[in-house]
Motif scaffolding. Structure first.
Motif, PDB file in Angstrom:
ATOM      1  N   PRO A  20       0.941  -1.030  -0.124  1.00 36.36           N
ATOM      2  CA  PRO A  20       0.055   0.016  -0.028  1.00 36.36           C
ATOM      3  C   PRO A  20       0.655   1.268  -0.031  1.00 36.36           C
ATOM      4  O   PRO A  20       1.738   1.353   0.945  1.00 36.36           O
ATOM      5  CB  PRO A  20      -0.796  -0.299   1.165  1.00 36.36           C
ATOM      6  N   SER A  22       0.780   5.592  -0.527  1.00 33.08           N
ATOM      7  CA  SER A  22      -0.382   6.585  -0.513  1.00 33.08           C
ATOM      8  C   SER A  22      -1.825   6.286  -0.761  1.00 33.08           C
ATOM      9  O   SER A  22      -2.489   6.649  -1.260  1.00 33.08           O
ATOM     10  CB  SER A  22      -0.050   7.663  -1.962  1.00 33.08           C
ATOM     11  N   SER A  23      -1.985   5.301   0.138  1.00 30.20           N
ATOM     12  CA  SER A  23      -3.714   5.000   0.288  1.00 30.20           C
ATOM     13  C   SER A  23      -4.031   4.146  -1.078  1.00 30.20           C
ATOM     14  O   SER A  23      -5.198   4.161  -1.350  1.00 30.20           O
ATOM     15  CB  SER A  23      -4.629   6.198   0.933  1.00 30.20           C
ATOM     16  N   GLN A  24      -3.039   3.602  -1.713  1.00 33.19           N
ATOM     17  CA  GLN A  24      -3.430   3.052  -2.960  1.00 33.19           C
ATOM     18  C   GLN A  24      -2.759   1.604  -2.866  1.00 33.19           C
ATOM     19  O   GLN A  24      -1.956   1.462  -2.247  1.00 33.19           O
ATOM     20  CB  GLN A  24      -2.814   3.849  -4.368  1.00 33.19           C
ATOM     21  N   SER A  25      -3.474   0.761  -3.669  1.00 30.65           N
ATOM     22  CA  SER A  25      -3.172  -0.719  -3.711  1.00 30.65           C
ATOM     23  C   SER A  25      -2.166  -0.914  -4.825  1.00 30.65           C
ATOM     24  O   SER A  25      -2.563  -0.719  -6.118  1.00 30.65           O
ATOM     25  CB  SER A  25      -4.303  -1.754  -3.660  1.00 30.65           C
ATOM     26  N   ASN A  44      -4.320  -0.188  -8.274  1.00 34.12           N
ATOM     27  CA  ASN A  44      -5.899  -0.710  -7.672  1.00 34.12           C
ATOM     28  C   ASN A  44      -6.381  -1.559  -8.809  1.00 34.12           C
ATOM     29  O   ASN A  44      -7.429  -1.460  -9.223  1.00 34.12           O
ATOM     30  CB  ASN A  44      -6.627   0.606  -7.678  1.00 34.12           C
ATOM     31  N   GLU A  98       6.505  10.044  -2.173  1.00 37.75           N
ATOM     32  CA  GLU A  98       5.203  10.613  -2.315  1.00 37.75           C
ATOM     33  C   GLU A  98       5.280  12.014  -3.017  1.00 37.75           C
ATOM     34  O   GLU A  98       6.247  12.864  -2.286  1.00 37.75           O
ATOM     35  CB  GLU A  98       4.218  10.521  -1.251  1.00 37.75           C
TER      36      GLU A  98
END
Length: 102
Positions: A20, A22-25, A44, A98
């Motif tokens: 994971p 930056s809050s992304q898969s 995602n 990031e």
């Protein structure tokens, strides 16, 4: 901008890493070929980059339109060689930063 994150890798010729970021898969498929180390990036569940050559200190994603809110880079901790699978996770570290891409 936050501190870079080191993505743990193993010293094997082919691997898939789910992480994971930056809050992304994110799924990274990394493979050593005769011509270098290559990476596919899935965000995602959607393949956004395929067959990217991995080089020392060269940003991989580079553009924000791929959807990743940051970028990935390999760094040779013992020089300036391009990464080779045998040194992944020790000599060659993969960083995520990031906010790096434009």
């Amino acid at each position: 901008m936050s501190d870079p994150v080191v993505i743990p890798l193993s010293a094997v010729a082919s691997q898939t890493v789910l992480v994971p970021l930056s809050s992304q898969s994110i799924q990274l498929d990394i493979a050593q070929l005769a011509t270098g180390l290559f990476m596919n990036i899935t965000l995602n569940g959607t393949l956004v980059m395929a067959g990217v050559l991995c080089q020392d200190r060269t940003w991989i994603v580079r553009k924000s339109y791929f959807g990743l809110p940051g970028d990935l880079v390999f760094v040779d901790t013992m020089g300036t060689d391009d990464p080779d699978y045998s040194g992944l996770g020790k000599r060659y570290l993969l960083y995520y930063q990031e906010g790096q891409n434009v």
